[in-house]
Design a protein around this motif. Sequence first.
Motif, mmCIF file in Angstrom:
data_model
loop_
_atom_site.group_PDB
_atom_site.id
_atom_site.type_symbol
_atom_site.label_atom_id
_atom_site.label_comp_id
_atom_site.label_asym_id
_atom_site.label_seq_id
_atom_site.Cartn_x
_atom_site.Cartn_y
_atom_site.Cartn_z
ATOM 1 N N ARG A 610 0.836 -1.202 0.000
ATOM 2 C CA ARG A 610 0.000 0.000 0.000
ATOM 3 C C ARG A 610 0.875 1.258 0.000
ATOM 4 O O ARG A 610 0.649 2.201 -0.743
ATOM 5 C CB ARG A 610 -0.945 -0.023 1.211
ATOM 6 N N ARG A 611 1.922 1.261 0.851
ATOM 7 C CA ARG A 611 2.824 2.407 0.899
ATOM 8 C C ARG A 611 3.549 2.591 -0.429
ATOM 9 O O ARG A 611 3.713 3.712 -0.914
ATOM 10 C CB ARG A 611 3.836 2.228 2.039
ATOM 11 N N SER A 612 3.985 1.478 -1.033
ATOM 12 C CA SER A 612 4.712 1.539 -2.301
ATOM 13 C C SER A 612 3.836 2.110 -3.415
ATOM 14 O O SER A 612 4.268 2.967 -4.192
ATOM 15 C CB SER A 612 5.205 0.138 -2.688
ATOM 16 N N THR A 613 2.591 1.636 -3.497
ATOM 17 C CA THR A 613 1.675 2.118 -4.538
ATOM 18 C C THR A 613 1.378 3.603 -4.366
ATOM 19 O O THR A 613 1.387 4.367 -5.337
ATOM 20 C CB THR A 613 0.363 1.320 -4.509
ATOM 21 N N LYS A 614 1.134 4.019 -3.135
ATOM 22 C CA LYS A 614 0.856 5.432 -2.874
ATOM 23 C C LYS A 614 2.053 6.303 -3.242
ATOM 24 O O LYS A 614 1.904 7.392 -3.813
ATOM 25 C CB LYS A 614 0.481 5.636 -1.414
ATOM 26 N N SER A 615 3.254 5.809 -2.965
ATOM 27 C CA SER A 615 4.466 6.558 -3.298
ATOM 28 C C SER A 615 4.620 6.715 -4.808
ATOM 29 O O SER A 615 4.941 7.797 -5.310
ATOM 30 C CB SER A 615 5.689 5.851 -2.709
ATOM 31 N N VAL A 687 -8.240 1.364 -6.254
ATOM 32 C CA VAL A 687 -8.742 2.193 -5.152
ATOM 33 C C VAL A 687 -8.490 1.505 -3.815
ATOM 34 O O VAL A 687 -8.047 2.129 -2.837
ATOM 35 C CB VAL A 687 -10.245 2.495 -5.335
ATOM 36 N N LEU A 688 -8.755 0.193 -3.767
ATOM 37 C CA LEU A 688 -8.507 -0.562 -2.533
ATOM 38 C C LEU A 688 -7.024 -0.524 -2.155
ATOM 39 O O LEU A 688 -6.661 -0.574 -0.977
ATOM 40 C CB LEU A 688 -8.958 -2.009 -2.707
ATOM 41 N N GLU A 689 -6.166 -0.403 -3.157
ATOM 42 C CA GLU A 689 -4.728 -0.429 -2.922
ATOM 43 C C GLU A 689 -4.195 0.891 -2.366
ATOM 44 O O GLU A 689 -3.145 0.914 -1.728
ATOM 45 C CB GLU A 689 -4.007 -0.780 -4.231
ATOM 46 N N ILE A 690 -4.891 2.001 -2.621
ATOM 47 C CA ILE A 690 -4.393 3.297 -2.151
ATOM 48 C C ILE A 690 -5.157 3.810 -0.927
ATOM 49 O O ILE A 690 -4.761 4.796 -0.319
ATOM 50 C CB ILE A 690 -4.446 4.359 -3.260
ATOM 51 N N ALA A 691 -6.267 3.146 -0.566
ATOM 52 C CA ALA A 691 -7.079 3.623 0.564
ATOM 53 C C ALA A 691 -6.383 3.336 1.888
ATOM 54 O O ALA A 691 -5.769 2.283 2.080
ATOM 55 C CB ALA A 691 -8.454 2.964 0.531
ATOM 56 N N ASP A 692 -6.474 4.281 2.805
ATOM 57 C CA ASP A 692 -5.892 4.117 4.143
ATOM 58 C C ASP A 692 -6.916 3.585 5.135
ATOM 59 O O ASP A 692 -6.542 2.996 6.154
ATOM 60 C CB ASP A 692 -5.359 5.464 4.637
ATOM 61 N N VAL A 693 -8.189 3.817 4.861
ATOM 62 C CA VAL A 693 -9.241 3.311 5.725
ATOM 63 C C VAL A 693 -10.501 3.120 4.896
ATOM 64 O O VAL A 693 -10.745 3.868 3.941
ATOM 65 C CB VAL A 693 -9.518 4.274 6.905
ATOM 66 N N ALA A 694 -11.273 2.096 5.231
ATOM 67 C CA ALA A 694 -12.581 1.879 4.606
ATOM 68 C C ALA A 694 -13.652 2.213 5.636
ATOM 69 O O ALA A 694 -13.527 1.858 6.808
ATOM 70 C CB ALA A 694 -12.718 0.433 4.143
ATOM 71 N N LEU A 695 -14.670 2.936 5.187
ATOM 72 C CA LEU A 695 -15.731 3.383 6.090
ATOM 73 C C LEU A 695 -17.017 2.620 5.830
ATOM 74 O O LEU A 695 -17.335 2.281 4.687
ATOM 75 C CB LEU A 695 -15.991 4.878 5.904
ATOM 76 N N ASN A 696 -17.773 2.366 6.905
ATOM 77 C CA ASN A 696 -19.095 1.763 6.769
ATOM 78 C C ASN A 696 -20.061 2.470 7.721
ATOM 79 O O ASN A 696 -20.430 1.935 8.768
ATOM 80 C CB ASN A 696 -19.050 0.267 7.077
#
Length: 791
Positions: A610-615, A687-696
């Motif tokens: 996740r960190r790598s993709t965001k970078s 989108v799932l790969e860059i998200a830091d939190v999922a909300l419900n």
Amino acid sequence: MQIAIVAPSPVPFCIGGAEKLWWGLQEEINQNTPHQAELIKLPSPERNFADLIGSYWQFSRLDLSHFDLVISGKYPSWMVDHPNHICYMLHRLRGLYDTYHFTGFPEQFNSNQTEIQRLQKQFKRSKRSDLVEVFAQLEKLRSQQNLPTEVTQFPGAFSREIIHYFDGIGLDPKAIRKYAAISHNVANRQDYFPKGSSIDVIYPPSSLRRFEQGESEYFFTISRLDSAKRVRLLVEAMRFVQSNVQLKIAGIGPDKSLLKELAGDDDRIEFLGFVNDEDVIQLYANAIAVPYLPYDEDYGLVVIEAMMSGKPVLTTIDAGGPNEFVINGETGYSVSPEPAALAERLDYFYQHRAETKQMGLAGRKLVETITWESTVARLLSEPPTKPMVNGTQKRQKITIAVTFSVFPPRGGGQSRVFHLYKHLANYFDIEFVSITGFDQVPFEGEIAENVREIRIPKSTKHQQQEQEIEKEVRVPITDVVMPDLVWLTPEYIEALKTSIESSDIVIACHPYLYPAIRSITNKPLWYEAQDVEIDLKSKILPDNSTSRKILDSIRKVEIECCDASRLIMTCSRNDADLLNKIYGIDLKKTIEVPNGVDTEAIRFISQEKRRSTKSKLGLENSFTAFFLGSWHEPNLKAVESILKMADALPDVNFLIVGSVGWAFQDKKHPTNIGFMGEVDEETKSIVLEIADVALNPVTFGSGTNLKMLEYFAAGIPVISTPAGIRGLGVEHGKHCIVAEVEQFGDAIGKLRSETSEAKLARIEAAKDLVQQTYDWRVIAERFMSAVTAFE
């Protein structure tokens, strides 16, 4: 077990789909099961009458008594005599069966010769004990001088009669423990299997080690270059293709020179010749689509490989096996075998890349469960539910009446029924009869292994009356008005009746088609209660006279469906208790079947990834909160809550994915909210790969939230309301952070300040929960155990 896989070795030797199937079976059995397998192949020429008889003779004499099980799949290998024999049929000798009519020869062979008449009498006896004498008489007959050519003609009427006799002995129900076929096309061919036999259709996978998705640059096909594969038809179609697009053709064969001559100076057509597997993987990966146009193909591995690579397929209505996977407008197109019709669809693929990509992703979902593991498991085991019918074993069939199309699964309800019943198809034959919008195309075909869908569009009158009611209540009411309006689509009633006639069990998916079901049959009824409908709809419908009438109708049909059902499937224990509280249902006939996910299809993303993709995307300093939802009242209210959150949290980026976003795109909203609408699986994965939190932030509804399970399976930290975790067995702090909507801002702040170790512990616990409890395979197995105990 010690297993012998017996097969003919072609003379001259060549590698085709059959060889790859045998190798794949052998490797899977030896590497991934407790059994051992040996591949036994005998040279089997069939250049003439004598060759053919000799090949059948050598297999009939083969002693494999030192093996516990024999698997055969192609003539003449099934002549092997063994007490534990499975036939996994590829095809019979087609020139003497389903394509014999093309030869112009008569079906019956008439002769005045005493020797031939004596043989024909023995053919009618069809006894294995006669084989030695029959082979001896045939050899004696063949050695006669001045024997009429029509006797030894191959193909011919007499050779056809002989091979039908041999196959009748080899494939006799007393000689075969289990019949299977590589496709429905093979299973349904006339004279291929003994009448009344049960045939398990088991699709074999490709031998390619992996599949990739790349760019969309050209059209690609791979095939043996001979007349049966009709590559000529594709080359002719390119004359009508207006787009400046390349067609790459891989493969070798006798028609190579002819095809090159036919292509002429069209530099868009490229013949690649033999291509190794690594290059084939890349050619599939970067194709726009894959045309594949054989005549009455047994199966068509090219289709499976194309769809596993995320590419739609263009085929023809007479292609046979490929049409078990090509669904018009959804996983590709099946058109008339005419160059102009093919060219029109090739141009369409080229000009509509986004839609073409969606079809490819739908195709991949359709075939993703075709693996060596499942193929071998099904081949070596018997389905647990096999009652005797007229002396033969038969898988039970379930008809499911549903108010929406099932494939491809886009929303939560579609995803639930598709994946649940896809896994229950290991035990039953499944047939959905769905009713859809009046502007949709009718469809009938297989959408997964042993799962069929019959899709009927609403009539114009049905649609018009529904729209009139919708004007009064101002919310979608397709399902709730079905008890009154389904009769305006008589085609649906007729399709449902036809399906139910051959079924053992009928399932009402939601209660709204119960009146239609009961007008047709009194067969055992199961009710799949995805929600407590009266509770859910009373919170959605406005308070007016029309809505009150609809709610009265819902209450009536829901209680009638509950009372009439022998078994009620609920998404949670809470739903069962609520049905008991409202209607007084017997809780003993309820089985909990929670929502689930296909954990193999959802990619788990580690924190490092996740960190790598965001970078890479320049997002390392941003914080992204993600919400996924369809246009459904609980989700609409949830987005309204996110709008308020976004104002208070300007340094958080909110991404809303799914059809719920369409309700808000034209409305004023904070600049840190992005509405993406419905997206393909690949975009959702990013989108799932860059998200830091999922909300419900849902605050009402029944059943369980499918989105929670997707979040968990993808490895995303989650913040949910208590309503969002209902029925899932989720613990606050262990699996996710649970808070009321008003506290989400504080919860996001807490999450951002947490250590990586704390986040990882929660992510791993959530992933384990999903894999052990909410994987669709696990849910289906537990349901079957419950059904067995229930009965």
